[in-house]
Design an enzyme around this catalytic site. Structure first.
Site, mmCIF file in Angstrom:
data_model
loop_
_atom_site.group_PDB
_atom_site.id
_atom_site.type_symbol
_atom_site.label_atom_id
_atom_site.label_comp_id
_atom_site.label_asym_id
_atom_site.label_seq_id
_atom_site.Cartn_x
_atom_site.Cartn_y
_atom_site.Cartn_z
ATOM 1 N N ASP A 23 0.822 -1.212 0.000
ATOM 2 C CA ASP A 23 0.000 0.000 0.000
ATOM 3 C C ASP A 23 0.863 1.272 0.000
ATOM 4 O O ASP A 23 1.978 1.269 0.525
ATOM 5 C CB ASP A 23 -0.922 -0.017 1.233
ATOM 6 C CG ASP A 23 -2.038 1.005 1.112
ATOM 7 O OD1 ASP A 23 -2.378 1.389 -0.027
ATOM 8 O OD2 ASP A 23 -2.578 1.417 2.156
ATOM 9 N N GLU B 197 1.986 -12.862 12.607
ATOM 10 C CA GLU B 197 2.559 -11.699 13.288
ATOM 11 C C GLU B 197 2.455 -10.531 12.310
ATOM 12 O O GLU B 197 2.780 -10.677 11.130
ATOM 13 C CB GLU B 197 4.030 -11.957 13.637
ATOM 14 C CG GLU B 197 4.227 -13.039 14.670
ATOM 15 C CD GLU B 197 3.645 -12.673 16.032
ATOM 16 O OE1 GLU B 197 3.625 -11.477 16.376
ATOM 17 O OE2 GLU B 197 3.189 -13.592 16.731
ATOM 18 N N ASN C 220 1.318 3.388 -2.924
ATOM 19 C CA ASN C 220 1.874 3.813 -4.224
ATOM 20 C C ASN C 220 1.372 5.195 -4.616
ATOM 21 O O ASN C 220 2.144 6.034 -5.099
ATOM 22 C CB ASN C 220 1.452 2.840 -5.333
ATOM 23 C CG ASN C 220 2.072 1.470 -5.189
ATOM 24 O OD1 ASN C 220 2.978 1.277 -4.388
ATOM 25 N ND2 ASN C 220 1.572 0.512 -5.958
ATOM 26 N N GLY C 221 0.073 5.420 -4.419
ATOM 27 C CA GLY C 221 -0.548 6.684 -4.813
ATOM 28 C C GLY C 221 0.058 7.848 -4.041
ATOM 29 O O GLY C 221 0.445 8.869 -4.627
ATOM 30 N N ARG C 222 0.143 7.708 -2.719
ATOM 31 C CA ARG C 222 0.698 8.790 -1.891
ATOM 32 C C ARG C 222 2.177 9.017 -2.194
ATOM 33 O O ARG C 222 2.655 10.141 -2.198
ATOM 34 C CB ARG C 222 0.475 8.474 -0.401
ATOM 35 C CG ARG C 222 -0.934 8.820 0.067
ATOM 36 C CD ARG C 222 -1.247 8.177 1.387
ATOM 37 N NE ARG C 222 -1.499 6.741 1.217
ATOM 38 C CZ ARG C 222 -1.585 5.883 2.219
ATOM 39 N NH1 ARG C 222 -1.410 6.297 3.463
ATOM 40 N NH2 ARG C 222 -1.855 4.610 1.978
ATOM 41 N N TRP C 223 2.913 7.945 -2.445
ATOM 42 C CA TRP C 223 4.329 8.081 -2.803
ATOM 43 C C TRP C 223 4.452 9.014 -4.008
ATOM 44 O O TRP C 223 5.286 9.929 -4.021
ATOM 45 C CB TRP C 223 4.905 6.695 -3.141
ATOM 46 C CG TRP C 223 6.364 6.700 -3.510
ATOM 47 C CD1 TRP C 223 7.427 6.515 -2.683
ATOM 48 C CD2 TRP C 223 6.915 6.920 -4.825
ATOM 49 N NE1 TRP C 223 8.616 6.606 -3.391
ATOM 50 C CE2 TRP C 223 8.317 6.854 -4.709
ATOM 51 C CE3 TRP C 223 6.356 7.166 -6.086
ATOM 52 C CZ2 TRP C 223 9.173 7.021 -5.793
ATOM 53 C CZ3 TRP C 223 7.208 7.334 -7.177
ATOM 54 C CH2 TRP C 223 8.599 7.263 -7.025
ATOM 55 N N ILE D 75 -6.591 -4.328 7.492
ATOM 56 C CA ILE D 75 -6.372 -5.534 6.699
ATOM 57 C C ILE D 75 -6.975 -5.411 5.303
ATOM 58 O O ILE D 75 -6.544 -6.082 4.372
ATOM 59 C CB ILE D 75 -7.000 -6.740 7.470
ATOM 60 C CG1 ILE D 75 -6.307 -6.936 8.827
ATOM 61 C CG2 ILE D 75 -6.973 -8.019 6.672
ATOM 62 C CD1 ILE D 75 -4.801 -7.072 8.772
ATOM 63 N N GLU E 42 -12.349 -4.563 -4.365
ATOM 64 C CA GLU E 42 -12.878 -3.216 -4.121
ATOM 65 C C GLU E 42 -12.150 -2.146 -4.948
ATOM 66 O O GLU E 42 -12.676 -1.048 -5.143
ATOM 67 C CB GLU E 42 -12.758 -2.849 -2.629
ATOM 68 C CG GLU E 42 -13.648 -3.665 -1.703
ATOM 69 C CD GLU E 42 -13.075 -5.039 -1.343
ATOM 70 O OE1 GLU E 42 -11.884 -5.299 -1.649
ATOM 71 O OE2 GLU E 42 -13.827 -5.851 -0.783
ATOM 72 N N ASN E 43 -10.939 -2.461 -5.431
ATOM 73 C CA ASN E 43 -10.174 -1.459 -6.187
ATOM 74 C C ASN E 43 -10.834 -1.097 -7.529
ATOM 75 O O ASN E 43 -10.487 -0.083 -8.142
ATOM 76 C CB ASN E 43 -8.729 -1.904 -6.408
ATOM 77 C CG ASN E 43 -7.864 -1.843 -5.157
ATOM 78 O OD1 ASN E 43 -6.929 -2.623 -4.976
ATOM 79 N ND2 ASN E 43 -8.160 -0.907 -4.255
ATOM 80 N N ARG F 295 1.962 -4.662 6.200
ATOM 81 C CA ARG F 295 1.237 -3.679 5.389
ATOM 82 C C ARG F 295 2.031 -2.382 5.414
ATOM 83 O O ARG F 295 2.256 -1.805 6.479
ATOM 84 C CB ARG F 295 -0.173 -3.409 5.914
ATOM 85 C CG ARG F 295 -0.881 -2.424 4.976
ATOM 86 C CD ARG F 295 -2.221 -1.971 5.448
ATOM 87 N NE ARG F 295 -2.827 -1.106 4.439
ATOM 88 C CZ ARG F 295 -4.067 -1.211 3.996
ATOM 89 N NH1 ARG F 295 -4.866 -2.128 4.485
ATOM 90 N NH2 ARG F 295 -4.522 -0.383 3.075
HETATM 91 C C1 IPE Z 1 -5.386 -2.634 -0.195
HETATM 92 O O1 IPE Z 1 -5.088 -1.287 -0.332
HETATM 93 C C2 IPE Z 1 -5.320 -3.323 -1.540
HETATM 94 C C3 IPE Z 1 -4.005 -3.425 -2.136
HETATM 95 C C4 IPE Z 1 -2.876 -3.081 -1.590
HETATM 96 C C5 IPE Z 1 -3.977 -3.993 -3.459
HETATM 97 P P1 IPE Z 1 -6.223 -0.173 -0.502
HETATM 98 O O2 IPE Z 1 -5.524 1.115 -0.657
HETATM 99 O O3 IPE Z 1 -7.178 -0.560 -1.563
HETATM 100 O O4 IPE Z 1 -6.991 -0.257 0.902
HETATM 101 P P2 IPE Z 1 -7.832 0.845 1.665
HETATM 102 O O5 IPE Z 1 -8.820 1.392 0.687
HETATM 103 O O6 IPE Z 1 -6.880 1.887 2.142
HETATM 104 O O7 IPE Z 1 -8.471 0.107 2.811
HETATM 105 C C1 IPE Z 2 -1.561 0.274 -3.380
HETATM 106 O O1 IPE Z 2 -1.330 1.645 -3.406
HETATM 107 C C2 IPE Z 2 -1.739 -0.328 -4.747
HETATM 108 C C3 IPE Z 2 -3.125 -0.695 -5.066
HETATM 109 C C4 IPE Z 2 -4.144 -0.631 -4.263
HETATM 110 C C5 IPE Z 2 -3.370 -1.173 -6.412
HETATM 111 P P1 IPE Z 2 -2.533 2.685 -3.408
HETATM 112 O O2 IPE Z 2 -2.900 2.966 -4.827
HETATM 113 O O3 IPE Z 2 -3.653 2.216 -2.552
HETATM 114 O O4 IPE Z 2 -1.825 3.948 -2.777
HETATM 115 P P2 IPE Z 2 -2.426 4.938 -1.705
HETATM 116 O O5 IPE Z 2 -2.899 4.110 -0.543
HETATM 117 O O6 IPE Z 2 -3.553 5.647 -2.366
HETATM 118 O O7 IPE Z 2 -1.295 5.832 -1.340
HETATM 119 MG MG MG Z 3 -4.075 2.456 -0.584
#
Ligand code: IPE
Ligand code: IPE
Ligand code: MG
Length: 235
Positions: free
Chosen positions: A16, A202, A18-21, A190, A63-64, A183
């Site tokens: 988790d 753990e 990638n977007g914020r990075w 989760i 959910e993505n 995570r």
């Molecule tokens: C969980 O991350 C799914 C993956 C890492 C692929 P999300 O970014 O979708 O989870 P939430 O929305 O913060 O719970």
């Molecule tokens: C996880 O990074 C990758 C996927 C869910 C596909 P995010 O895209 O959820 O990144 P944030 O949480 O928005 O930073």
């Molecule tokens: Mg995310």
């Protein structure tokens, strides 16, 4: 104190952040996914080459699909690119790649790329990389329940033989339970990941975005993992 540090059998990573990075660096979110995919390739090989048998990674949740279609499309194209090109590396590294998740809703070209990666690496023996794509933990349990109901109906399952161990056979992949769950990104949840498999894992929630989660960060967590006292309900 323990005498030996037993390697975890099964490590799982919710990749988790990638977007914020990307956003924090002034890039678009897709750039973060690209960086995340590079991190996964190196880190995955590193972890399995240590002798850890199974690595599960959360690549895309059911959910993505709620996200902006442009982002979803970018991710699907990135998966195709990875699976149709990088299979050579996983083949060379003797890593078997398997997939967990529902095929429904995935584009035919994504399914083809998944098949390519799976087929090309199916005889590999050093370790297993389980890529969870269009995956949901609750969905997996529902799908397992359906398989169990069918097997019972067809007379191939004796209900007395269903127990905590044999239940794994009805999940997407018959893998060992998760010992170590990580995570990244500093979120403490989760998000519908491998609910059955993580019963006694753990957990670690490092405050770092996935693209920056490298080998050293993993080794630090592994050191902490060895210090934990896993009791499994005993004393
Ligand atoms: C969980 O991350 C799914 C993956 C890492 C692929 P999300 O970014 O979708 O989870 P939430 O929305 O913060 O719970
Ligand atoms: C996880 O990074 C990758 C996927 C869910 C596909 P995010 O895209 O959820 O990144 P944030 O949480 O928005 O930073
Ligand atoms: Mg995310």
């Amino acid at each position: 104190m323990k005498d030996v540090n037993l390697l975890p059998n099964h490590v799982a990573i919710i990749m988790d952040g990638n977007g914020r990075w990307a956003m924090e660096r002034g890039y678009n979110r897709s750039r973060g996914h690209l960086e995340g995919s590079k991190t996964l390739e190196k880190l995955g090989i590193y972890i399995l080459n240590k002798g850890i048998k199974v690595l599960s990674v959360f690549a895309f949740s059911t959910e993505n699909f709620k996200r902006d279609p442009n982002e979803v499309n970018y991710l699907m194209n990135l998966f195709i690119e990875m699976f149709t090109k990088k299979y050579k590396i996983f083949k060379k590294e003797n890593i078997k790649v398997v997939f967990s998740g529902r095929t429904k809703n995935l584009r035919p070209d994504v399914l083809q790329a998944i098949d390519k990666m799976r087929e090309e690496t199916k005889n590999n023996t050093r370790g297993i990389l389980n890529i969870c794509l269009n995956y949901g933990g609750q969905e997996e349990l529902i799908d397992a329940s359906k398989k169990i109901a069918m097997a019972y109906k067809e007379g191939t399952l004796d209900l007395n033989e269903l127990n905590k161990e044999s239940f794994y056979k009805y999940l997407y992949q018959d893998l060992p339970p998760i010992d170590l769950l990580i995570r990244t990104s500093g979120e403490y949840r989760i998000s519908n990941f491998m609910l059955y498999q993580m019963a006694y894992s753990e957990m670690f929630f490092p405050n770092i975005y996935f693209p920056d989660f490298k080998e050293v960060e993993f080794d630090q967590i592994l050191d902490e993992f060895y210090k934990r006292n896993r009791r499994f309900g005993g004393n």
